[in-house]
Design an enzyme around this catalytic site. Structure first.
Site, PDB file in Angstrom:
ATOM      1  N   ASP A  11       0.869  -1.184   0.000  1.00 30.52           N
ATOM      2  CA  ASP A  11       0.000   0.000   0.000  1.00 30.52           C
ATOM      3  C   ASP A  11       0.903   1.231   0.000  1.00 30.52           C
ATOM      4  OD1 ASP A  11      -2.291   1.692   0.336  1.00 30.52           O
ATOM      5  OD2 ASP A  11      -1.896   1.793   2.482  1.00 30.52           O
ATOM      6  N   SER A  12       0.293   2.388  -0.254  1.00 30.48           N
ATOM      7  CA  SER A  12       1.066   3.626  -0.208  1.00 30.48           C
ATOM      8  C   SER A  12       1.469   3.994   1.218  1.00 30.48           C
ATOM      9  CB  SER A  12       0.243   4.760  -0.808  1.00 30.48           C
ATOM     10  OG  SER A  12      -0.994   4.863  -0.139  1.00 30.48           O
ATOM     11  N   CYS A  74      -4.467  -1.255  -1.831  1.00 32.23           N
ATOM     12  CA  CYS A  74      -4.564   0.182  -2.081  1.00 32.23           C
ATOM     13  C   CYS A  74      -5.478   0.353  -3.282  1.00 32.23           C
ATOM     14  CB  CYS A  74      -3.167   0.704  -2.390  1.00 32.23           C
ATOM     15  SG  CYS A  74      -3.104   2.370  -3.060  1.00 32.23           S
ATOM     16  N   GLU A 153      -6.795   9.220  10.298  1.00 34.71           N
ATOM     17  CA  GLU A 153      -5.414   9.355  10.750  1.00 34.71           C
ATOM     18  C   GLU A 153      -5.302  10.219  12.004  1.00 34.71           C
ATOM     19  OE1 GLU A 153      -2.652  10.142   7.548  1.00 34.71           O
ATOM     20  OE2 GLU A 153      -3.099   8.179   6.685  1.00 34.71           O
ATOM     21  N   CYS A 185     -12.254   2.500   0.396  1.00 41.03           N
ATOM     22  CA  CYS A 185     -10.966   3.092   0.776  1.00 41.03           C
ATOM     23  C   CYS A 185     -10.499   2.346   2.015  1.00 41.03           C
ATOM     24  CB  CYS A 185     -11.122   4.583   1.078  1.00 41.03           C
ATOM     25  SG  CYS A 185      -9.632   5.330   1.819  1.00 41.03           S
ATOM     26  N   HIS A 187      -8.813   3.182   4.477  1.00 40.50           N
ATOM     27  CA  HIS A 187      -8.870   3.886   5.760  1.00 40.50           C
ATOM     28  C   HIS A 187     -10.260   3.801   6.406  1.00 40.50           C
ATOM     29  CE1 HIS A 187      -5.041   5.796   4.800  1.00 40.50           C
ATOM     30  NE2 HIS A 187      -5.046   6.405   5.953  1.00 40.50           N
TER      31      HIS A 187
END
Lengths: 270, 270
Positions: A11-12, A74, A153, A185, A187
């Site tokens: 993933d990034s 990702c 985050e 996504c 996240h």
């Protein structure tokens, strides 16, 4: 390279850890190598060509470590690099888009499906096309939710700001009569409890992470590549500071990430 | 390289355009070259070594185009690279930290100064140290506001979400009795009207962008490098997609960015 080889996941940054977490849950005996390209995060706003180049470098890093399969954890990298990596590599390559789309298509009764993701993912139309391939009669309603990554985050996954943001993004989707909402996504699983509360019990949440873990298990079984019964080894590589990664990793992984080392990727050298 | 050479300005992405805007306002006759490293944005979460390497590449790109001075329009790059670039280059190098800190130190009556920025900027303590150098009796209260960048890029610069977020971040600072608030992130000027409303008329807002433009004018005058009276030329380079940059640039620059081209930097080639 055989059953006992690790599965490579990239993933990034940290988002893909929600996919890794689902993999660990579905396949507890599999060893894994996670690569987070934290020096070049995020991929979302970058052009398709740049993302493809980064994904090729990540795949080369993982195949160099003898992985038996690669999970692109990702959404952006899946959209821009899955086909190229599948063509270039002998080992199975699993992205997050197809499994999530198939799970959403299967979960919906009415066929009215909502999809949320970053602006890049939503504008690419990748999920919408994948859902329509799995279920041509579906009506797909998409909404970019760029603030969700920052909220996840920051750890603001409940409270007034997160709730207002979630309402602002999701109420238009709910009013379209969706019965299924796909979290497109990596996240977003951190916000799932709040999202569930905002969309109400009539709307089923489908997350790509869990669907991808199941798809990975199925692909390994097909190829006779499932791990034997032994202790799994879990390694982590990042292209930027290990300590910063470890700090935030817990929240996404649900457990501390041990054995974190620096990886050299493209021009990103330790 | 002389008075008619352009001023080079670089940032990790679009945020530095608020500094460029202030430069255009203070120095309308100066030609400028802006470099946004959009393929590797953001610098904030990256390690000091990585940021230093990126900043060196940006400076090499700009000096290669004959700039007469360099403005580091990025807080993270200023913190990690200003000293190294100043030592390495003959031309003036101006960062955003010292001018902002000096302006805040001068603006405050009581010496109670608030500083807001990204988590990386605040944790580095760069602004706090710079304010204390300018005014040793100051009391500095810092607060990271990570969501502000996402809000600015999403265009949510007023409305309930932005207001609640701003209140949550800034009310603790206001209750410490600050009389000056330094916007220590190049994205924050977009939120200035809302921030002003939340902190109230007793607190003076100081933004690094305006202070940096004034410092740049002073440094060029000192060295006799101010431009003659002629038409200024404004060029833009980015390391990722030009179209995406142009789309968002207006909002930060207050005018469309014309002449946008792709730059090759480090491993980031078009």
């Amino acid at each position: 390279m055989g059953g006992d080889s690790p599965i490579g996941v990239f993933d990034s940054g940290v988002g893909g850890l929600t996919v890794l977490r689902a993999l660990h849950r579905s396949l507890p005996r599999e060893s894994t190598i996670y690569l987070g390209d934290t020096a070049r995060v995020p991929y979302g706003p970058k052009s398709p060509d740049t993302v493809l180049r980064y994904a090729r470098e990540a795949a080369a890093f993982l195949t160099g470590r003898g992985v038996k399969g690669i999970v692109i954890a990702c959404n952006t990298a899946t959209a821009h690099a899955k086909r190229a990596l599948t063509d270039a590599l002998e080992i199975p390559v699993i992205g997050v888009v197809e499994p999530g789309a198939a799970a959403a298509a299967a979960a919906s009764r009415s066929g009215a499906i909502g999809v949320i993701g970053t602006r890049g993912t939503i504008e690419s139309g990748t999920y919408e096309r994948a859902i329509l391939r799995a279920r041509p009669d579906a009506s797909v309603f998409s909404e970019p939710c760029p603030l969700f990554v920052a909220l996840a985050e920051e750890g603001w996954v409940d409270g007034d700001v997160a709730e207002l943001t979630t309402r602002r993004y999701l109420e238009p989707l709910v009013s379209r009569g969706i019965d299924t909402l796909l979290l497109g996504c990596t996240h977003y699983p951190l916000l799932a409890p709040l999202i569930e509360r905002v969309v109400g019990p009539e709307v089923e949440l489908v997350d790509s992470a869990t669907a991808t873990a199941r798809a990975t298990a199925a692909r390994l079984d097909e190829r006779g590549l499932a791990a034997a019964d032994r202790e799994a080894r879990r390694e982590y590589y990042v292209t930027d500071d290990e300590a910063r990664f470890s700090e935030i990793a817990d929240r996404f992984l649900g457990a501390p990430a041990r054995r974190v080392a620096r990886a050299s990727l493209g021009d990103v050298s330790p």
